[in-house]
Motif scaffolding. Structure first.
Motif, short mmCIF file in Angstrom:
data_model
loop_
_atom_site.label_atom_id
_atom_site.label_comp_id
_atom_site.label_asym_id
_atom_site.label_seq_id
_atom_site.Cartn_x
_atom_site.Cartn_y
_atom_site.Cartn_z
N ASP A 104 0.84 -1.31 0.13
CA ASP A 104 0.01 0.00 -0.03
C ASP A 104 0.54 1.11 0.04
OD1 ASP A 104 -2.00 -1.62 0.35
OD2 ASP A 104 -3.05 -0.75 1.84
N PHE A 105 0.57 2.33 -0.87
CA PHE A 105 1.03 3.56 -0.80
C PHE A 105 0.02 4.54 -0.48
CE2 PHE A 105 2.79 0.48 -3.68
CZ PHE A 105 4.13 0.64 -3.52
N TYR A 106 0.36 5.59 0.10
CA TYR A 106 -0.53 6.92 0.31
C TYR A 106 0.20 8.09 -0.03
CZ TYR A 106 -3.50 4.08 3.44
OH TYR A 106 -4.44 2.85 4.15
N LYS A 107 -0.68 9.11 -0.33
CA LYS A 107 0.07 10.52 -0.48
C LYS A 107 1.10 10.67 0.33
CE LYS A 107 -0.95 15.38 -0.28
NZ LYS A 107 -0.50 15.83 -1.15
N PRO A 108 2.02 11.05 -0.17
CA PRO A 108 3.30 11.61 0.79
C PRO A 108 2.68 12.75 1.80
CG PRO A 108 4.22 11.42 -1.37
CD PRO A 108 2.73 11.28 -1.53
N VAL A 109 3.31 12.71 2.89
CA VAL A 109 2.96 13.79 3.85
C VAL A 109 4.31 14.54 4.07
CG1 VAL A 109 0.92 12.83 4.88
CG2 VAL A 109 3.08 12.31 6.11
N VAL A 110 3.91 16.05 4.74
CA VAL A 110 5.06 16.76 5.34
C VAL A 110 5.34 16.29 6.32
CG1 VAL A 110 5.85 19.11 5.04
CG2 VAL A 110 3.84 18.58 3.98
N ASN A 111 6.46 16.37 6.81
CA ASN A 111 6.98 16.03 8.30
C ASN A 111 6.55 14.38 8.55
OD1 ASN A 111 8.21 18.49 8.53
ND2 ASN A 111 6.24 19.11 9.37
N PRO A 112 6.94 13.59 7.77
CA PRO A 112 6.35 12.26 8.25
C PRO A 112 6.87 11.78 9.58
CG PRO A 112 8.02 11.99 6.38
CD PRO A 112 7.71 13.50 6.73
N ASN A 122 6.05 6.32 2.17
CA ASN A 122 6.03 5.05 1.41
C ASN A 122 7.18 4.28 1.32
OD1 ASN A 122 3.19 5.62 0.91
ND2 ASN A 122 3.97 6.97 -0.81
N VAL A 123 7.07 2.87 1.07
CA VAL A 123 8.25 2.05 0.90
C VAL A 123 8.13 1.46 -0.37
CG1 VAL A 123 9.06 1.83 3.24
CG2 VAL A 123 7.17 0.46 2.68
N TYR A 124 9.06 1.56 -1.24
CA TYR A 124 9.02 1.26 -2.73
C TYR A 124 9.91 -0.23 -2.66
CZ TYR A 124 6.40 4.89 -4.34
OH TYR A 124 5.20 5.87 -4.52
N PRO A 125 9.55 -1.35 -3.40
CA PRO A 125 10.59 -2.30 -3.66
C PRO A 125 11.71 -1.74 -4.48
CG PRO A 125 8.47 -2.95 -4.30
CD PRO A 125 8.43 -1.41 -3.88
N THR A 126 12.79 -2.40 -4.17
CA THR A 126 14.18 -1.79 -5.12
C THR A 126 14.24 -2.44 -6.63
OG1 THR A 126 15.48 -3.35 -4.08
CG2 THR A 126 15.66 -1.10 -3.21
N ASP A 172 -6.11 18.08 -4.08
CA ASP A 172 -4.80 17.70 -3.35
C ASP A 172 -5.08 16.28 -2.81
OD1 ASP A 172 -2.02 17.89 -2.45
OD2 ASP A 172 -2.78 18.82 -0.78
N SER A 173 -5.65 15.54 -3.56
CA SER A 173 -6.35 14.18 -3.05
C SER A 173 -5.50 13.20 -2.07
CB SER A 173 -6.50 13.37 -4.28
OG SER A 173 -6.86 11.93 -4.19
N PHE A 174 -5.92 13.02 -1.00
CA PHE A 174 -5.15 12.04 -0.19
C PHE A 174 -5.44 10.79 -0.66
CE2 PHE A 174 -3.76 9.79 3.78
CZ PHE A 174 -2.77 10.61 4.15
N TRP A 175 -4.81 10.52 -1.90
CA TRP A 175 -4.86 9.10 -2.55
C TRP A 175 -4.15 7.87 -1.91
CZ3 TRP A 175 -0.37 6.86 -3.54
CH2 TRP A 175 1.01 7.68 -3.60
N VAL A 176 -4.72 6.84 -2.28
CA VAL A 176 -4.12 5.51 -1.88
C VAL A 176 -3.92 4.40 -3.02
CG1 VAL A 176 -4.32 3.50 -0.53
CG2 VAL A 176 -5.84 5.76 0.13
N MET A 177 -2.90 3.93 -3.24
CA MET A 177 -2.83 2.96 -4.24
C MET A 177 -2.23 1.62 -3.65
SD MET A 177 -0.06 3.38 -7.49
CE MET A 177 1.28 3.61 -6.56
N ARG A 178 -2.79 0.45 -4.29
CA ARG A 178 -2.53 -0.79 -3.56
C ARG A 178 -2.13 -1.61 -4.97
NH1 ARG A 178 -5.97 -4.41 -0.18
NH2 ARG A 178 -4.09 -4.41 0.88
N ALA A 179 -0.89 -2.47 -4.61
CA ALA A 179 -0.62 -3.58 -5.50
C ALA A 179 -1.13 -4.89 -4.72
CB ALA A 179 0.67 -3.42 -5.88
N ILE A 180 -2.27 -5.67 -5.57
CA ILE A 180 -2.62 -6.80 -4.47
C ILE A 180 -2.05 -8.01 -5.22
CG2 ILE A 180 -4.62 -8.02 -3.75
CD1 ILE A 180 -6.29 -5.43 -4.09
#
Ligand SMILES: O=C(O)CCC(=O)C(=O)O
Ligand SMILES: [Fe+2]
Length: 341
Positions: A104-112, A122-126, A172-180
């Protein structure tokens, strides 16, 4: 029996000449689809090259085939409990383990700050190209969300100023994306690949692999005529509601789109966020994108809807971010899944 296919191309070219009538037709078709089903197909032939979602699916396949310990390095429990990798059966819907794994990925936030729910990174595979291709898809889907919001607004008879106000709640959508990753659901599995749920934001755009009969949509009694119902094979009931499950099989060059609970509030219940579930009998990889309101957006019944409905009792307004936080932190702490009420 198939859900309607909406052609968004009139909203990809200028609002002039013959295109005006085409825009009105798209808006009316969307309005009808939202009233009747809350689910439809968006034909994206003019917007997305078909190879792009295939690449996403292939990258997801490569990721989900990595050894378990590699995938666990991205575990959402090492982040904010929302961003990252969830193991097979880690998510629970309606008290039963879902037979899928997800990233799962969400919109990045300021000051995580990963100690706060949803507020990590968000953490992405390398894997080569993974991050670039998925981030490019986010941009494409955010643009699609804004494009589709226009005919939805026009379908409700909104004035130009009202359309502008609506767009300012999703720009400024607080989107979510999933790879399932769906493995085949075993015959003896007590549950589903993904249990019956409603989506909670604005619009879900699902890129689905071509497997038929996987995504199923619940239509309450009366939504389709009984002559059509008698031709459908799936068993009826959902809890104490009477209705039927129909297959929303993928159509080439289309995404499956459904509306979430925020549209239910905006339309004061005129559009319903529809229950759906997944029974995946083969192995495959799908990428839903959830186009949501801005985090701070106040969602309340729209003036245009009041004009249609008159003085109907109104649904309670919500601030989207508060609604989402309540859902996510309450559910994760209480042992419920991301889709549970
Ligand atoms: O994979 C699918 O067909 C649908 C997934 C879904 O409904 C969701 O993630 O909300
Ligand atoms: Fe869903």
């Amino acid at each position: 029996m198939s859900l309607p296919i909406i052609d968004i191309s009139p909203f990809l070219s200028p609002d002039e000449g013959d295109n005006r009538a085409a825009r009105r037709a798209t808006s009316a078709a969307l309005h009808a689809a939202c009233l009747q089903f809350g689910f439809f197909y968006l034909d994206l032939s003019a917007f997305v090259s078909p190879t792009v979602p295939e690449e996403l699916s292939e990258l997801a396949r490569t990721f989900f085939h990595l050894p378990q310990e590699e995938k666990d390095k991205l575990s959402l429990s090492l982040q904010d409990n929302a961003r990252g990798y969830a193991r097979l059966k880690e998510n629970v819907t309606n008290g039963k383990a879902d037979n899928h794994e997800g990233l799962d990925f969400y919109k990045p936030v300021v000051n995580p700050d990963k100690t706060k729910p949803l507020w990590g990174e968000n953490v992405y595979p390398t894997l080569p190209g993974f991050r670039e291709k998925y981030e490019a898809w986010v941009e494409k889907m955010k643009a699609l969300g804004l494009i589709v919001s226009k005919p939805m607004a026009l379908g409700l008879g909104m004035t130009p100023d009202e359309v502008k106000d609506l767009l300012s709640l999703v720009d400024d959508s607080f989107w979510v994306m999933r790879a399932i990753g769906y493995p085949p659901l075993p015959d003896d599995h007590d549950g589903f690949s993904c249990g019956a749920h409603k989506d909670y934001g604005c619009l879900t755009f699902l890129y689905a692999d071509p497997t038929p009969s996987a995504l199923q949509v619940f239509l309450k009694d009366g939504v389709v005529p009984s002559s059509v119902v008698s031709n459908l094979a799936l068993p009826a009931e959902q809890g104490d509601e009477e209705g039927i499950w129909i297959n929303a099989d993928p159509i080439p060059n289309c995404v499956v789109c459904n509306i979430g609970e925020m549209w239910e509030i905006w339309t004061n219940g005129m559009y319903k966020s529809t229950l759906h579930r997944v029974i995946h009998r083969s192995r495959n990889y799908r990428v839903p994108f959830f186009f949501e309101p801005n985090f701070d957006a106040l969602i309340q019944p729209l003036a245009a809807v009041k004009r249609i409905q008159g003085s109907a009792p109104e649904k309670k307004p919500v601030v989207y971010g508060e609604f989402l936080m309540g859902k996510v932190s309450g559910n994760f702490a209480g042992g419920k899944g991301k889709y549970d009420d």
